[in-house]
Motif scaffolding. Sequence first.
Motif, mmCIF file in Angstrom:
data_model
loop_
_atom_site.group_PDB
_atom_site.id
_atom_site.type_symbol
_atom_site.label_atom_id
_atom_site.label_comp_id
_atom_site.label_asym_id
_atom_site.label_seq_id
_atom_site.Cartn_x
_atom_site.Cartn_y
_atom_site.Cartn_z
ATOM 1 N N ASP A 244 1.012 -1.168 -0.090
ATOM 2 C CA ASP A 244 0.361 0.009 -0.125
ATOM 3 C C ASP A 244 0.878 1.542 -0.212
ATOM 4 O O ASP A 244 2.146 0.913 0.160
ATOM 5 C CB ASP A 244 -0.657 0.597 1.008
ATOM 6 C CG ASP A 244 -0.168 -0.051 2.482
ATOM 7 O OD1 ASP A 244 0.517 0.964 2.657
ATOM 8 O OD2 ASP A 244 -0.658 -0.775 3.550
ATOM 9 N N THR B 240 -2.069 7.019 9.104
ATOM 10 C CA THR B 240 -1.676 6.470 8.440
ATOM 11 C C THR B 240 -2.538 4.877 8.360
ATOM 12 O O THR B 240 -2.907 4.325 7.157
ATOM 13 C CB THR B 240 -0.921 5.497 9.435
ATOM 14 O OG1 THR B 240 0.037 6.685 9.727
ATOM 15 C CG2 THR B 240 -0.345 3.841 8.622
ATOM 16 N N GLU B 241 -3.862 5.448 9.021
ATOM 17 C CA GLU B 241 -5.342 3.858 7.973
ATOM 18 C C GLU B 241 -5.705 4.850 6.430
ATOM 19 O O GLU B 241 -5.850 3.268 5.740
ATOM 20 C CB GLU B 241 -6.212 3.966 9.154
ATOM 21 C CG GLU B 241 -5.678 3.281 10.334
ATOM 22 C CD GLU B 241 -4.950 1.575 9.570
ATOM 23 O OE1 GLU B 241 -5.909 0.764 8.733
ATOM 24 O OE2 GLU B 241 -3.426 1.585 10.722
ATOM 25 N N VAL B 242 -5.835 5.930 6.483
ATOM 26 C CA VAL B 242 -6.507 6.263 4.913
ATOM 27 C C VAL B 242 -5.577 5.745 4.076
ATOM 28 O O VAL B 242 -5.493 5.227 3.200
ATOM 29 C CB VAL B 242 -5.971 7.768 5.612
ATOM 30 C CG1 VAL B 242 -6.886 8.550 4.036
ATOM 31 C CG2 VAL B 242 -7.781 8.304 6.595
ATOM 32 N N LYS C 149 -3.605 3.541 4.361
ATOM 33 C CA LYS C 149 -3.426 1.754 3.540
ATOM 34 C C LYS C 149 -5.018 1.438 3.184
ATOM 35 O O LYS C 149 -4.610 0.385 2.486
ATOM 36 C CB LYS C 149 -3.132 1.420 5.263
ATOM 37 C CG LYS C 149 -1.575 1.600 5.565
ATOM 38 C CD LYS C 149 -1.327 0.992 7.268
ATOM 39 C CE LYS C 149 0.081 0.051 6.826
ATOM 40 N NZ LYS C 149 0.305 -1.040 6.234
ATOM 41 N N SER C 150 -6.217 2.299 3.504
ATOM 42 C CA SER C 150 -7.080 2.073 3.215
ATOM 43 C C SER C 150 -7.203 2.030 1.037
ATOM 44 O O SER C 150 -6.492 2.004 0.989
ATOM 45 C CB SER C 150 -8.550 2.826 3.799
ATOM 46 O OG SER C 150 -8.075 3.827 2.963
ATOM 47 N N PRO C 151 -8.479 0.674 0.928
ATOM 48 C CA PRO C 151 -8.303 0.479 -0.600
ATOM 49 C C PRO C 151 -8.898 1.887 -1.427
ATOM 50 O O PRO C 151 -9.523 2.614 -0.644
ATOM 51 C CB PRO C 151 -10.060 -0.731 -0.254
ATOM 52 C CG PRO C 151 -9.637 -1.240 0.906
ATOM 53 C CD PRO C 151 -9.425 -0.055 1.655
ATOM 54 N N ASN D 130 -2.977 0.752 -3.906
ATOM 55 C CA ASN D 130 -3.503 1.763 -3.570
ATOM 56 C C ASN D 130 -3.867 2.973 -4.343
ATOM 57 O O ASN D 130 -4.204 4.276 -3.723
ATOM 58 C CB ASN D 130 -4.851 1.386 -2.326
ATOM 59 C CG ASN D 130 -3.380 2.169 -1.386
ATOM 60 O OD1 ASN D 130 -2.289 2.033 -1.486
ATOM 61 N ND2 ASN D 130 -4.101 2.399 0.411
#
Length: 142
Positions: A3, A27-29, A31-33, A121
Amino acid sequence: MADLVETAINAGNFNTLVKAVQAVGLTEVLKSPGSLTIFAPTDDAFAKLPEGTLDALLQDIPKLKKIVTYHVASGDVRSDDLVQIDEAETFEGSILAIESDHGAIKVNDAHVVQTDILADNGVIHVIDAVLIPAMVAGGTSS
């Protein structure tokens, strides 16, 4: 493929950007699809900021978040697309000026020094300066 965050970490020259992304909780944003485009300043670009600026930003998370999100646009915008557009809307809400001249691409005042680092992504374009939104540069922090 990795990602966007893993790709940036693996590149080895975006340590400051990754630290900023982690500090503001993005970070999560990243890493998200989905598809995102990051105009990623290198560690050298961050080093060009006036002395003490980065430390001050790390203490001012709302301002740092505006700066980090100003480097992220929705969609998978590749180099072929960059030469055809003249602006891109950022997560921060402002518009980046995109300029293409005989194969050289600029984003605001930053030069794109490498394009199309692909992640599963999205895509990363390497820039040689940190982009500062006008609202932050002008000193407004709202």
